[in-house]
Scaffold this motif. Structure first.
Motif, PDB file in Angstrom:
ATOM      1  N   TRP A  80       0.821   1.769  -8.177  1.00 39.70           N
ATOM      2  CA  TRP A  80      -0.355   2.083  -6.983  1.00 39.70           C
ATOM      3  C   TRP A  80      -1.014   0.968  -6.797  1.00 39.70           C
ATOM      4  O   TRP A  80      -1.280   0.414  -5.745  1.00 39.70           O
ATOM      5  CB  TRP A  80      -0.706   3.380  -7.276  1.00 39.70           C
ATOM      6  N   TYR A  81      -1.569   0.634  -7.816  1.00 43.25           N
ATOM      7  CA  TYR A  81      -2.534  -0.673  -7.609  1.00 43.25           C
ATOM      8  C   TYR A  81      -1.803  -1.901  -7.334  1.00 43.25           C
ATOM      9  O   TYR A  81      -2.416  -2.770  -6.756  1.00 43.25           O
ATOM     10  CB  TYR A  81      -3.319  -0.816  -9.149  1.00 43.25           C
ATOM     11  N   GLU A 108      -1.542  -2.156  -3.870  1.00 40.90           N
ATOM     12  CA  GLU A 108      -2.989  -2.533  -3.233  1.00 40.90           C
ATOM     13  C   GLU A 108      -3.312  -3.922  -3.071  1.00 40.90           C
ATOM     14  O   GLU A 108      -3.794  -4.448  -2.123  1.00 40.90           O
ATOM     15  CB  GLU A 108      -3.969  -1.826  -3.955  1.00 40.90           C
ATOM     16  N   ILE A 114     -11.260  -5.149  -1.710  1.00 46.19           N
ATOM     17  CA  ILE A 114     -11.410  -4.431  -2.948  1.00 46.19           C
ATOM     18  C   ILE A 114     -12.906  -4.459  -3.549  1.00 46.19           C
ATOM     19  O   ILE A 114     -12.943  -5.645  -3.958  1.00 46.19           O
ATOM     20  CB  ILE A 114     -10.244  -4.378  -3.820  1.00 46.19           C
TER      21      ILE A 114
END
Length: 624
Positions: A544-545, A548, A590
């Motif tokens: 998931w990261y 990102e 981020i």
């Protein structure tokens, strides 16, 4: 048991200060007399919690915590005690002593001041308050010695007052051998034991059945002993003790008839004469006495043997003697080692040294830690090359009561080769490579993470292999926190590592530790820096990261407390990490931050983390 040392009570700092147990009940009194302090604690706490206990029970509980070396618990009890309206002002003094043990010198000083407001004439309390300043100034001194147990001698009973007799060690103990395996407590009266190089035991019962012996010394030139003896006078209530006298005995003697009295013309009959120490090839005798011409308490004197008689004693003077008890003289290293309660120090009796030049004595110097402790430290006696023995009831070592400890003069290893991987070549003759591990801690913590234990175990195995190497462990903190907290925390960190090495099998006699407080290093080899883009409790979200950040950077997952940090980069300096952090924040919007790590574990506050650690200093025990 608590009258083992007959001239003055020494069993604990608090007994010597005069703390008396308050009566509670028969069961409690019995447990205290049997030194079953943990069970006594249970009896007290059966009556309630610290918040509900009476002042009497709180005082008893605090005493038991001290006797079991639970000083943190004792501190909690005494902080409660001093808040009670009916509590004695004496408890301020005892609380201050406990704070000293915890390294809280400024707080201890304030409570001594409060006590002295009500007791301005208590000179001993003034000395202890001055000790707070001395201990504060000494806290970062590098130790010159390492202290460990004399395991062949020590038991859970009392062992004290060593002297060397050619190749034998002589000492006192209130234990008696029941069979070949087990010692039992004899009674309050100590026996005199001989420990020889073959580790056999013998006693001089013809002396200790008639006299209470509090110390002894042997002169290798004249081949004779000198004892500090008190005649035991039995009566209907048990026994009483006569004044202490010094008696001589030739080494070849084996009966009571061979003892001769140390005396001089006009020697007072009502004075204690004790703790003999030979000098000048046996022609001078140092001793302690409470004769009326002294400075107060027990003073140190010396007498010379001239024309077949002992001369009138001379007081060693104000460079040595104080208004309180000055005891346990030992002549060695061109000077006088002795113990005193009349000068600032760590505990009730600290060992000091005064250099002797003829009949002149230099100003006495405290030998400091680790020779001195928060207990009573007595009779520092040369044993072998670079080694001494000392009698002490310190809480951090020993098996119970007073024990005999080794004191080894340290020689720091001078690296022949120092490689970037921290491998140190110990010496040119024996090429033994030591790799000292790095161990870091979290903020306000002192437990050791599993990631560091493998390196520590390897280090312990190497120390076990090379038995002539000792280690001093120095604990540090970052600059956050108060001075008192940092002093205590750095000591706890060093102690936790020392305890782990002992658990891995390294003898405690080869380990010392000390808390050094704040460290302010800014770089260290092997320390890594990373950019953290997320911190969660799950370690399975790397995919998931990655989405990102459009799979632009590799992600590493590292543990941090109960969480996992998703990290980018592996930098050897923080500036590179900060540059990447700015790029990620601008490109992907981020919120990221910098962390540091060692051996794959994240450490908080990267700019300070390298200072939350321990360092290792290695020594050769038998070096020149």
């Amino acid at each position: 048991m608590k009258y083992f040392f007959s001239i003055i009570i020494y069993i604990s700092l608090f007994l010597s200060l005069g703390l008396n147990l308050k009566a509670q009940e028969t069961e409690f009194d019995k447990l205290i007399n049997e030194q079953k302090y943990e069970k006594a604690i249970g009896v007290i706490l059966d009556d309630g919690t610290i918040e509900t206990l009476s002042v009497t029970n709180l005082e008893n509980l605090g005493y038991c915590y001290v006797m079991t070396n639970r000083y943190r618990d004792a501190e909690i009890v005494y902080s409660k005690l001093i808040s009670e309206p009916s509590s004695s002002i004496e408890n301020y003094k005892y609380y201050a002593e406990i704070l000293i043990v915890g390294g809280k010198y400024n707080d201890a000083k304030s409570y001594f001041q409060k006590y002295l407001e009500k007791n301005p004439d208590d000179v001993q309390a003034k000395i202890r308050m001055a000790s707070c300043d001395s201990l504060f100034n000494w806290r970062y001194l590098e130790p010159r010695y390492i202290v460990g147990n004399f395991d062949e001698i020590c038991t859970k009973y009392n062992e004290i007052a060593c002297t060397m007799s050619d190749n034998d060690v002589l000492y006192l103990s209130n234990r008696r051998l029941k069979d070949e395996e087990e010692f039992v407590q004899r009674n309050e009266i100590p026996d005199l034991y001989v420990f020889d190089t073959h580790q056999s035991m013998a006693t001089k019962e013809y002396i200790t059945d008639k006299y209470w012996c509090s110390s002894l010394v042997y002169d290798s030139i004249s081949k004779r002993y000198a004892y500090s003896l008190r005649l035991i006078v039995e009566n209907i209530d048990g026994f009483t003790l006569a004044k202490s006298k010094i008696m001589f005995e030739d080494k070849s003697n084996n009966s009571i008839d061979g003892l001769t009295l140390f005396t001089w013309e006009g020697m007072p009959e009502n004075a204690n004469i004790a703790h003999p120490a030979f000098a000048n090839n046996g022609t001078r005798l140092f001793f302690t006495s409470d004769m009326v011409d002294g400075y107060g308490g027990m003073d140190i004197y010396y007498s010379d043997f001239e024309n077949g008689v002992w001369t009138d004693p001379k007081n060693a003077g104000s460079s040595v003697n104080t208004a309180f008890d000055d005891l346990a003289p030992v002549i060695a290293d061109s000077g006088l080692y002795y113990s005193t309660s009349g000068l600032p120090g760590y505990g009730n009796h600290d060992i000091y040294f005064s250099r002797i030049d003829g009949n002149k004595f230099s100003k006495s110097v405290n030998l400091k830690a680790p020779i001195n402790s928060y207990g009573d430290d007595l009779f520092l006696v040369p044993y072998k090359e670079n080694k001494y023995v000392v009698s002490s009831n310190r809480s951090t070592l020993g098996k119970g009561g007073f024990d005999v400890h080794f004191v080894t003069k340290l020689k720091e290893i001078k690296p022949v080769v120092e490689n970037p991987d921290d491998t140190i070549v110990v010496n040119k003759l024996n090429i033994a490579s030591f790799k000292t591990p790095k161990i870091f801690f979290e903020i306000d913590k002192y437990f050791i993470y599993d990631e560091y234990k493998e390196g520590l175990k390897s280090f312990a195995d190497t120390l076990i292999l090379y038995s002539d190497i000792s280690v001093n462990i120095l604990g540090y903190t970052d600059e956050t926190g108060t001075e008192e907290i940092n002093a205590e925390l750095s000591n706890l960190r060093a102690k936790s590592v020392a305890d782990q090495l002992i658990e891995y099998g390294v003898p405690s006699s080869r380990i010392s530790y000390d808390g050094k407080g704040v460290k302010k290093d800014v770089t260290m080899d092997g320390f890594r820096y990373h950019v953290v883009i997320g911190t969660i409790r799950n370690d399975q979200e790397a995919e998931w990261y990655n989405q990102e950040i459009d799979n632009k950077y590799d992600i590493t997952v590292m543990p941090f407390k109960k969480f996992y940090c998703y990290c980018i980069g592996d930098f050897d300096n923080s500036s590179d990490a900060e540059e990447i952090s700015r790029k990620i924040a601008e490109e992907f919007d981020i919120d990221c931050y910098i962390t540091s790590s060692y051996l794959g574990r994240c450490l908080a506050k990267y700019e300070l983390a390298i200072n939350r650690r321990v360092d290792f200093i290695l020594y050769i025990d038998n070096g020149e």
